[in-house]
Design a protein around this motif. Structure first.
Motif, PDB file in Angstrom:
ATOM      1  N   ALA A   1       0.846  -1.202  -0.446  1.00  0.00           N
ATOM      2  CA  ALA A   1      -0.396   0.130  -0.277  1.00  0.00           C
ATOM      3  C   ALA A   1       0.467   1.310  -0.157  1.00  0.00           C
ATOM      4  N   GLU A   2       2.418   1.232  -0.171  1.00  0.00           N
ATOM      5  CA  GLU A   2       3.121   2.075   0.393  1.00  0.00           C
ATOM      6  C   GLU A   2       3.085   3.125  -1.644  1.00  0.00           C
ATOM      7  N   LEU A   3       4.101   3.598  -1.281  1.00  0.00           N
ATOM      8  CA  LEU A   3       4.164   4.568  -2.645  1.00  0.00           C
ATOM      9  C   LEU A   3       5.072   3.887  -3.332  1.00  0.00           C
ATOM     10  N   GLU A   4       5.125   4.172  -4.657  1.00  0.00           N
ATOM     11  CA  GLU A   4       6.120   3.834  -5.071  1.00  0.00           C
ATOM     12  C   GLU A   4       7.515   3.547  -5.245  1.00  0.00           C
ATOM     13  N   ALA A   5       8.181   4.916  -4.604  1.00  0.00           N
ATOM     14  CA  ALA A   5       8.886   4.856  -4.495  1.00  0.00           C
ATOM     15  C   ALA A   5       9.671   3.754  -3.275  1.00  0.00           C
ATOM     16  N   PHE A   6       8.826   3.661  -2.559  1.00  0.00           N
ATOM     17  CA  PHE A   6       9.529   2.636  -1.617  1.00  0.00           C
ATOM     18  C   PHE A   6       9.455   0.994  -1.971  1.00  0.00           C
ATOM     19  N   LYS A   7       8.103   1.281  -3.207  1.00  0.00           N
ATOM     20  CA  LYS A   7       8.139  -0.200  -3.154  1.00  0.00           C
ATOM     21  C   LYS A   7       8.789  -0.506  -4.427  1.00  0.00           C
ATOM     22  N   THR A   8       9.744   0.061  -5.322  1.00  0.00           N
ATOM     23  CA  THR A   8      10.241  -0.225  -6.547  1.00  0.00           C
ATOM     24  C   THR A   8      11.831  -0.805  -5.954  1.00  0.00           C
TER      25      THR A   8
ATOM     26  N   PHE B   1      12.478   9.958  -0.932  1.00  0.00           N
ATOM     27  CA  PHE B   1      11.645  10.823  -0.450  1.00  0.00           C
ATOM     28  C   PHE B   1      11.970  12.157  -0.248  1.00  0.00           C
ATOM     29  N   PRO B   2      11.286  12.968  -0.782  1.00  0.00           N
ATOM     30  CA  PRO B   2      11.552  14.431  -1.006  1.00  0.00           C
ATOM     31  C   PRO B   2      11.498  15.105   0.450  1.00  0.00           C
ATOM     32  N   TRP B   3      11.868  15.529   1.064  1.00  0.00           N
ATOM     33  CA  TRP B   3      11.256  16.527   2.474  1.00  0.00           C
ATOM     34  C   TRP B   3      12.115  18.147   2.424  1.00  0.00           C
ATOM     35  N   ARG B   4      11.310  19.178   3.207  1.00  0.00           N
ATOM     36  CA  ARG B   4      12.293  20.001   2.819  1.00  0.00           C
ATOM     37  C   ARG B   4      12.809  19.648   4.521  1.00  0.00           C
ATOM     38  N   ASP B   5      14.066  20.356   3.989  1.00  0.00           N
ATOM     39  CA  ASP B   5      15.613  19.926   5.472  1.00  0.00           C
ATOM     40  C   ASP B   5      15.091  21.917   5.875  1.00  0.00           C
ATOM     41  N   VAL B   6      15.402  21.677   7.301  1.00  0.00           N
ATOM     42  CA  VAL B   6      15.755  22.623   8.478  1.00  0.00           C
ATOM     43  C   VAL B   6      16.467  23.661   7.630  1.00  0.00           C
ATOM     44  N   GLY B   7      15.702  25.140   7.601  1.00  0.00           N
ATOM     45  CA  GLY B   7      16.703  26.378   6.806  1.00  0.00           C
ATOM     46  C   GLY B   7      16.805  26.528   4.974  1.00  0.00           C
ATOM     47  N   GLU B   8      15.835  24.731   4.619  1.00  0.00           N
ATOM     48  CA  GLU B   8      16.011  25.108   3.323  1.00  0.00           C
ATOM     49  C   GLU B   8      14.972  25.702   2.511  1.00  0.00           C
ATOM     50  N   ASN B   9      14.861  26.636   1.690  1.00  0.00           N
ATOM     51  CA  ASN B   9      13.279  26.733   0.741  1.00  0.00           C
ATOM     52  C   ASN B   9      12.170  25.421   0.326  1.00  0.00           C
ATOM     53  N   GLU B  10      13.548  24.639  -0.520  1.00  0.00           N
ATOM     54  CA  GLU B  10      12.629  23.726  -1.533  1.00  0.00           C
ATOM     55  C   GLU B  10      13.196  21.878  -1.110  1.00  0.00           C
ATOM     56  N   GLU B  11      12.125  20.920  -1.330  1.00  0.00           N
ATOM     57  CA  GLU B  11      12.720  20.068  -0.939  1.00  0.00           C
ATOM     58  C   GLU B  11      13.583  19.287  -2.391  1.00  0.00           C
ATOM     59  N   THR B  12      14.387  18.441  -0.729  1.00  0.00           N
ATOM     60  CA  THR B  12      15.354  17.844  -1.876  1.00  0.00           C
ATOM     61  C   THR B  12      14.643  16.279  -1.531  1.00  0.00           C
ATOM     62  N   ASP B  13      15.230  15.429  -2.915  1.00  0.00           N
ATOM     63  CA  ASP B  13      15.326  14.335  -2.545  1.00  0.00           C
ATOM     64  C   ASP B  13      16.540  13.698  -0.979  1.00  0.00           C
ATOM     65  N   LYS B  14      16.053  12.048  -0.474  1.00  0.00           N
ATOM     66  CA  LYS B  14      17.261  12.026   0.988  1.00  0.00           C
ATOM     67  C   LYS B  14      17.114  10.530   0.740  1.00  0.00           C
TER      68      LYS B  14
ATOM     69  N   ASP C   1       9.112  -9.533  -2.750  1.00  0.00           N
ATOM     70  CA  ASP C   1       7.495  -9.739  -2.733  1.00  0.00           C
ATOM     71  C   ASP C   1       7.066  -8.009  -1.691  1.00  0.00           C
ATOM     72  N   PRO C   2       6.994  -7.187  -2.119  1.00  0.00           N
ATOM     73  CA  PRO C   2       6.079  -6.055  -1.837  1.00  0.00           C
ATOM     74  C   PRO C   2       4.983  -6.735  -0.278  1.00  0.00           C
ATOM     75  N   GLU C   3       4.289  -7.396  -1.234  1.00  0.00           N
ATOM     76  CA  GLU C   3       2.823  -7.899  -1.268  1.00  0.00           C
ATOM     77  C   GLU C   3       3.249  -8.881   0.336  1.00  0.00           C
ATOM     78  N   ASN C   4       4.574  -9.129   0.573  1.00  0.00           N
ATOM     79  CA  ASN C   4       4.744 -10.433   2.047  1.00  0.00           C
ATOM     80  C   ASN C   4       5.183  -9.299   3.171  1.00  0.00           C
ATOM     81  N   VAL C   5       5.770  -8.339   2.493  1.00  0.00           N
ATOM     82  CA  VAL C   5       6.593  -7.667   3.338  1.00  0.00           C
ATOM     83  C   VAL C   5       5.147  -6.369   4.459  1.00  0.00           C
ATOM     84  N   PHE C   6       5.650  -6.266   5.771  1.00  0.00           N
ATOM     85  CA  PHE C   6       4.869  -5.111   6.117  1.00  0.00           C
ATOM     86  C   PHE C   6       6.071  -4.039   6.733  1.00  0.00           C
ATOM     87  N   TYR C   7       5.093  -2.814   6.430  1.00  0.00           N
ATOM     88  CA  TYR C   7       6.775  -1.187   6.243  1.00  0.00           C
ATOM     89  C   TYR C   7       6.697  -0.559   7.338  1.00  0.00           C
TER      90      TYR C   7
END
Length: 195
Positions: free
Chosen positions: A77-84, A173-186, A92-98
């Protein structure tokens, strides 16, 4: 007084989402996540738990106040970025609990709550029939200017719980770091164990 641990699903899970949002913003602001969150973003992001069959929040409560929480849901059920990355490794993502996130107010650390978070989520996953569990941990360079000098990684704790790094399996996965203006992939390292 130790915190009370409660496993939340269904309506109880949905009712806890606003408190979880505030807790995530507070705790994830610190190293190594450095997350500059907003309640608006959190409200949308966390709704997936309310919509996902099998999702769980394990909450740590001091009275009626949520002081810690660990979340989980079927990886399918997770985002594709996590399953791929799992699919690329033949898992098999269907056998994994995240095991999605664990956040705990610093005042309540050192009381065994982290172990309870894993115990309860793993038990929940087993009840649902999952044979594997996984989570992700952000990768930050040792030379990062905001890394505390006394920072101790949680790798030994996770290994003690039976988790190992899946070498070469990294999600972003993208998020905005403290003190930054834009999200970047982590980049985030995947840890895994058989249940």
């Amino acid at each position: 007084m130790p915190a009370e641990i409660r496993t939340l699903t269904g309506e109880e899970l949905t009712a806890a989402l606003n408190d979880l949002a505030r807790l995530r913003i507070s705790v994830f602001r610190s190293w190594p996540y450095l997350y500059e969150g907003s309640l608006e973003y959190e409200a949308g992001y966390l709704q997936r738990y309310a919509r996902t069959e099998g999702a769980v929040i394990v909450g740590a409560y001091d009275g009626s106040r949520l002081v810690g929480a660990a979340t989980g849901e079927p990886l399918g059920a997770e985002l594709e970025a996590f399953k791929t990355p799992f699919l690329k490794q033949g898992l098999d993502p269907e056998n994994v609990f995240y095991m999605a996130e664990s956040v705990l107010d610093p005042a309540y650390r050192g009381q065994g709550i982290g172990h309870r978070f894993f115990d309860e989520r793993e038990a929940h996953a087993r009840r649902l029939g999952f044979g594997e569990a996984a989570f992700c941990a952000v990768i930050r360079p040792d030379t990062h200017p905001l890394k505390p000098v006394d920072y101790a990684p949680l790798d030994p704790f996770w290994r003690k719980r039976g988790y190992e790094k899946l070498e070469g399996v990294v999600v972003t996965f993208p998020w905005r770091d403290v003190g930054e203006n834009e999200e970047t992939d982590k980049p985030m390292q995947v840890w895994h164990r058989n249940l």
